[in-house]
Design an enzyme around this catalytic site. Structure first.
Site, PDB file in Angstrom:
ATOM      1  N   PHE A 178       1.050  -1.044   0.028  1.00  0.00           N
ATOM      2  CA  PHE A 178      -0.009   0.036  -0.020  1.00  0.00           C
ATOM      3  C   PHE A 178       0.839   1.210   0.028  1.00  0.00           C
ATOM      4  CE2 PHE A 178      -2.380  -3.160   2.362  1.00  0.00           C
ATOM      5  CZ  PHE A 178      -3.658  -3.213   1.592  1.00  0.00           C
ATOM      6  N   ASP A 179       0.466   2.221  -0.979  1.00  0.00           N
ATOM      7  CA  ASP A 179       1.020   3.618  -0.634  1.00  0.00           C
ATOM      8  C   ASP A 179       0.448   4.160   0.701  1.00  0.00           C
ATOM      9  OD1 ASP A 179       1.987   6.062  -0.928  1.00  0.00           O
ATOM     10  OD2 ASP A 179       0.375   6.719  -2.306  1.00  0.00           O
ATOM     11  N   GLY A 180       0.907   5.177   1.289  1.00  0.00           N
ATOM     12  CA  GLY A 180       0.286   5.970   2.281  1.00  0.00           C
ATOM     13  C   GLY A 180      -0.914   6.853   2.042  1.00  0.00           C
ATOM     14  N   PHE A 291      -0.942  -0.892  -4.537  1.00  0.00           N
ATOM     15  CA  PHE A 291      -1.790   0.236  -4.658  1.00  0.00           C
ATOM     16  C   PHE A 291      -1.057   1.355  -4.622  1.00  0.00           C
ATOM     17  CE2 PHE A 291      -4.315  -3.462  -2.916  1.00  0.00           C
ATOM     18  CZ  PHE A 291      -5.235  -3.468  -4.051  1.00  0.00           C
ATOM     19  N   ASP A 293      -1.838   6.059  -5.449  1.00  0.00           N
ATOM     20  CA  ASP A 293      -2.550   7.018  -6.204  1.00  0.00           C
ATOM     21  C   ASP A 293      -1.657   7.830  -7.218  1.00  0.00           C
ATOM     22  OD1 ASP A 293      -2.441  10.184  -4.533  1.00  0.00           O
ATOM     23  OD2 ASP A 293      -1.015   8.500  -3.907  1.00  0.00           O
TER      24      ASP A 293
END
Length: 312
Positions: A178-180, A291, A293
């Site tokens: 995961f990105d933060g 993942f 954004d």
């Protein structure tokens, strides 16, 4: 009034209880490589596409980007049931498709060919198939169509856009990165960064250090994953989760760690990249899905062959 969906139950698979399971919906173009077929559909129309799919219904489709992820999820189910045959907190996979059941036979046959444990195939004639996600209690939706993903996010379902790419053969355990900001966490700090630059963002983080960050679009999915992971010791867990963020560990990592602790979300490894490219670390982790954004990060991941999902 939208036409109802046509759901085909896969009787080869033990059906899960959707009120307890982690339900993941994937579209056919996310799980299989249907790029040639999609091109045919766009250029020659629906009738030609249906004819092609029916003529090739016994020819398995090649794996798509989310294929290895689904295989790894299946492995987690096996390990959970090995330790407790009565366990209901499992992954439940359903395929959502705009195909008709007739042209969808190739999808069903392909899933059976690869031994994929998909419990339901939902064939939806309506343009916006995401309206059925809530009724199936879907916790994560993966699609190769941007409109689908945006519609699902508006309906409050964790969703991400899958980019078609060559994916290496799967190995276990399940590895999720995961990105933060704007993925696990809200985009509050990103907004400050856009308005006030790096110095403004650093000041904001220092001032807010004791306050947990808001929830991002994939927090609920990550929390459920964390809950499943807690069934095992760290050494024996079939699930490994990672945080790979552009934040710097020194100035902006503290709040991220505190937020995860506050949520009770145990992450196996956290990497604070301080703005450096994520590709090299992702190439080392070799996740089944990443993942983020940021489209530049997705591009970097794809260049090193990592299956990527963009959270718009």
């Amino acid at each position: 009034m939208a036409e109802p969906e046509s759901t085909i139950i896969n009787t080869d698979v033990k059906q899960k209880d959707p009120s307890e399971a982690l339900v993941i919906a994937v579209t056919t173009r996310a799980i299989f490589n249907l790029e040639e077929e999609h091109k045919l559909y766009m250029e020659k129309g629906k009738e030609e596409y249906i004819r092609h799919q029916q003529a090739n219904q016994d020819k398995p489709l090649p794996p798509g980007t989310a294929f290895a992820f689904i295989q790894a999820v299946q492995y987690v189910n096996e390990k959970i049931l090995e330790s407790n045959p009565a366990e209901k907190d499992l992954f439940d996979i359903l395929v959502l498709s705009n195909n008709s059941p007739e042209s969808g036979m190739r999808i069903i046959n392909s899933a059976k060919h690869y031994g994929l444990e998909i419990s339901k195939f939902c064939f939806v004639s309506d343009e916006d198939s995401t309206q059925y996600l809530k009724s199936h209690r879907v916790k994560l939706f993966l699609s190769a169509d941007r409109t689908d993903v945006c519609n699902a996010l508006q309906r409050g379902v964790s969703s991400a856009l899958i980019f078609q790419q060559e994916v290496q053969a799967s190995s276990t355990p399940l590895r999720v990165v995961f990105d933060g900001d704007a993925v696990l966490f809200s985009d509050e700090t990103d907004q400050v960064f856009r308005e006030q630059g790096l110095e403004g963002a650093l000041q904001y983080e220092r001032a807010m250090e004791a306050v947990p960050m808001g929830e991002g679009p994939l927090k609920a999915f990550a929390m459920h994953l964390g809950k499943m992971r807690k069934k095992f010791s760290q050494e024996k867990s079939p699930i490994r989760t990672y945080l790979v963020t552009a934040r710097s560990g020194r100035d902006m990592g503290i709040r991220a760690i505190k937020t995860l602790r506050e949520w009770g979300l145990a992450i196996d490894e956290a990497f604070f990249m301080d703005g450096a490219p994520k590709g090299p670390i992702l190439a080392q982790i070799q996740p089944h899905i990443f993942f983020d954004d940021g489209l530049h990060n997705i591009q970097g991941a794809r260049e090193v062959g990592v299956p990527s999902a963009w959270v718009p």
